[in-house]
Design an enzyme around this catalytic site. Sequence first.
Site, PDB file in Angstrom:
ATOM      1  N   ASP A  92       7.963   2.572   7.585  1.00  0.00           N
ATOM      2  CA  ASP A  92       8.139   1.803   8.809  1.00  0.00           C
ATOM      3  C   ASP A  92       9.215   2.489   9.641  1.00  0.00           C
ATOM      4  O   ASP A  92      10.152   3.066   9.108  1.00  0.00           O
ATOM      5  CB  ASP A  92       8.555   0.376   8.456  1.00  0.00           C
ATOM      6  CG  ASP A  92       8.517  -0.564   9.644  1.00  0.00           C
ATOM      7  OD1 ASP A  92       8.136  -0.113  10.740  1.00  0.00           O
ATOM      8  OD2 ASP A  92       8.864  -1.742   9.484  1.00  0.00           O
ATOM      9  N   TYR A  96      12.055  -2.977  13.809  1.00  0.00           N
ATOM     10  CA  TYR A  96      12.341  -4.395  13.561  1.00  0.00           C
ATOM     11  C   TYR A  96      13.748  -4.574  13.002  1.00  0.00           C
ATOM     12  O   TYR A  96      14.485  -5.479  13.413  1.00  0.00           O
ATOM     13  CB  TYR A  96      11.309  -4.982  12.599  1.00  0.00           C
ATOM     14  CG  TYR A  96      11.612  -6.407  12.197  1.00  0.00           C
ATOM     15  CD1 TYR A  96      11.365  -7.455  13.080  1.00  0.00           C
ATOM     16  CD2 TYR A  96      12.166  -6.695  10.955  1.00  0.00           C
ATOM     17  CE1 TYR A  96      11.662  -8.766  12.724  1.00  0.00           C
ATOM     18  CE2 TYR A  96      12.463  -7.998  10.589  1.00  0.00           C
ATOM     19  CZ  TYR A  96      12.204  -9.031  11.480  1.00  0.00           C
ATOM     20  OH  TYR A  96      12.508 -10.324  11.122  1.00  0.00           O
ATOM     21  N   ASP A 146       9.343   1.249  17.785  1.00  0.00           N
ATOM     22  CA  ASP A 146       8.942   0.183  18.709  1.00  0.00           C
ATOM     23  C   ASP A 146      10.092  -0.780  18.940  1.00  0.00           C
ATOM     24  O   ASP A 146      11.020  -0.870  18.143  1.00  0.00           O
ATOM     25  CB  ASP A 146       7.717  -0.576  18.178  1.00  0.00           C
ATOM     26  CG  ASP A 146       7.994  -1.278  16.850  1.00  0.00           C
ATOM     27  OD1 ASP A 146       8.748  -0.717  16.028  1.00  0.00           O
ATOM     28  OD2 ASP A 146       7.464  -2.375  16.626  1.00  0.00           O
ATOM     29  N   ASP A 265       1.404  -5.850   4.481  1.00  0.00           N
ATOM     30  CA  ASP A 265       2.632  -5.735   3.699  1.00  0.00           C
ATOM     31  C   ASP A 265       3.460  -6.992   3.884  1.00  0.00           C
ATOM     32  O   ASP A 265       3.321  -7.700   4.888  1.00  0.00           O
ATOM     33  CB  ASP A 265       3.457  -4.515   4.131  1.00  0.00           C
ATOM     34  CG  ASP A 265       4.289  -4.814   5.374  1.00  0.00           C
ATOM     35  OD1 ASP A 265       5.485  -5.123   5.224  1.00  0.00           O
ATOM     36  OD2 ASP A 265       3.747  -4.773   6.496  1.00  0.00           O
ATOM     37  N   CYS A 303      -4.829 -13.754 -15.071  1.00  0.00           N
ATOM     38  CA  CYS A 303      -4.169 -12.555 -14.553  1.00  0.00           C
ATOM     39  C   CYS A 303      -3.946 -11.556 -15.685  1.00  0.00           C
ATOM     40  O   CYS A 303      -3.550 -11.930 -16.788  1.00  0.00           O
ATOM     41  CB  CYS A 303      -2.843 -12.930 -13.896  1.00  0.00           C
ATOM     42  SG  CYS A 303      -1.929 -11.526 -13.207  1.00  0.00           S
ATOM     43  N   CYS A 308       1.841 -11.608 -17.366  1.00  0.00           N
ATOM     44  CA  CYS A 308       0.963 -12.674 -17.856  1.00  0.00           C
ATOM     45  C   CYS A 308       0.371 -12.355 -19.226  1.00  0.00           C
ATOM     46  O   CYS A 308       0.063 -13.267 -19.998  1.00  0.00           O
ATOM     47  CB  CYS A 308      -0.138 -12.944 -16.834  1.00  0.00           C
ATOM     48  SG  CYS A 308       0.463 -13.755 -15.328  1.00  0.00           S
TER      49      CYS A 308
END
EC number: 2.4.2.29
Length: 372
Positions: A92, A96, A146, A265, A303, A308
Amino acid sequence: MFEFEITSDCINTGARTGIFHTPNGKVNTPKFMPVGTLATVKGISSKQLISTGSEMILSNTFHLHLQPGEKLVKASGGIHKFMNWPKPILTDSGGYQVFSLAKLNNISDEGVEFKNPRDGSHVFLSPEKVIKIQMDLGSDVAMAFDHCPPHTANENDIEDSLERTHSWLQKCVETHQKSNQALFGIVQGGKYPRLREYSAKYTSSFDLPGIAVGGVSVGEAVEEIHSVINYVPKFLPINKPRYLMGIGSLKEISLAVANGFDIFDCVLPTRLGRHGTAFFNDERLNLRNARFKNDFSPIDKTCKCETCKSYSRAYLHHLIRNDEILGLSLISLHNIAHLIRFTNAISTAIRDNCFTNDFAPWKTSSIAHHTW
């Protein structure tokens, strides 16, 4: 070197399965992508991560630039060798994080100046620098820089930030010169359809290997999230992988897949895991609660994850109540496996022409009844 191959389409929705080919392997879509911000998915080794069926992970340019620095990662042989992860990595851009975590000093068309949240030093990031950092990191997919404004911003402010995002995209494209790394652009525009359409069309015009939709799930109402998911894809190219950033709930993933998104994500699997909360169907189990003290069943008997197969709810409850790190790691591992399994099952349903019945977002009962 980068190719997106659509392998099947849903006859009733925009859902599709595909294969995104990268230099470090293929990603079968739809697919959830675990978040490894600092070149690590918190509490989970690369070997464990592979056991969940994860095919691609996300790391963050902003955080890796601040610590340990892209030059060190490059000297190690690149981010794959640095963290011993043999499969694709997406970085990324950090846009952000810059606008949400750092104390900003100045925003201009040239870039952003801010205080380093680690030590208070001044840092300047430009779109050109962000691309060069990602080239040094050596990820398979780099994201354009961005400007992601807060969801409370008014339409005029969001339009101003959008023009900056578009200007930065142009600079990112001009700077990016690495043939073995794909560059994705990011669609912004907040909750405003006019701006989302404008951004989708502008970003698509660069004909990049893939395209992302950002500024989603950043504090806005669920109805606004769904509006963006439903509206934006109609303006995106069909033959490119579509990445919906920051989405990790079953309902939103199934809605996004129905509208033609391919990659997702979210930090929730590990963030919740670190607080003792496990995914079960479309529920969340707080394993810290006393009701699990004598529950010797696994989190989910269907699972097949390491957690698990090997440990009971009672044991995990014991670990969490005693603040044992192992408990946080095991629950996080299960949560990631849960979302990978969910997206894998969606792929099977699309290929078998039963996505609408089993996973369409308006069929919440089918998700709750664990058809996957």
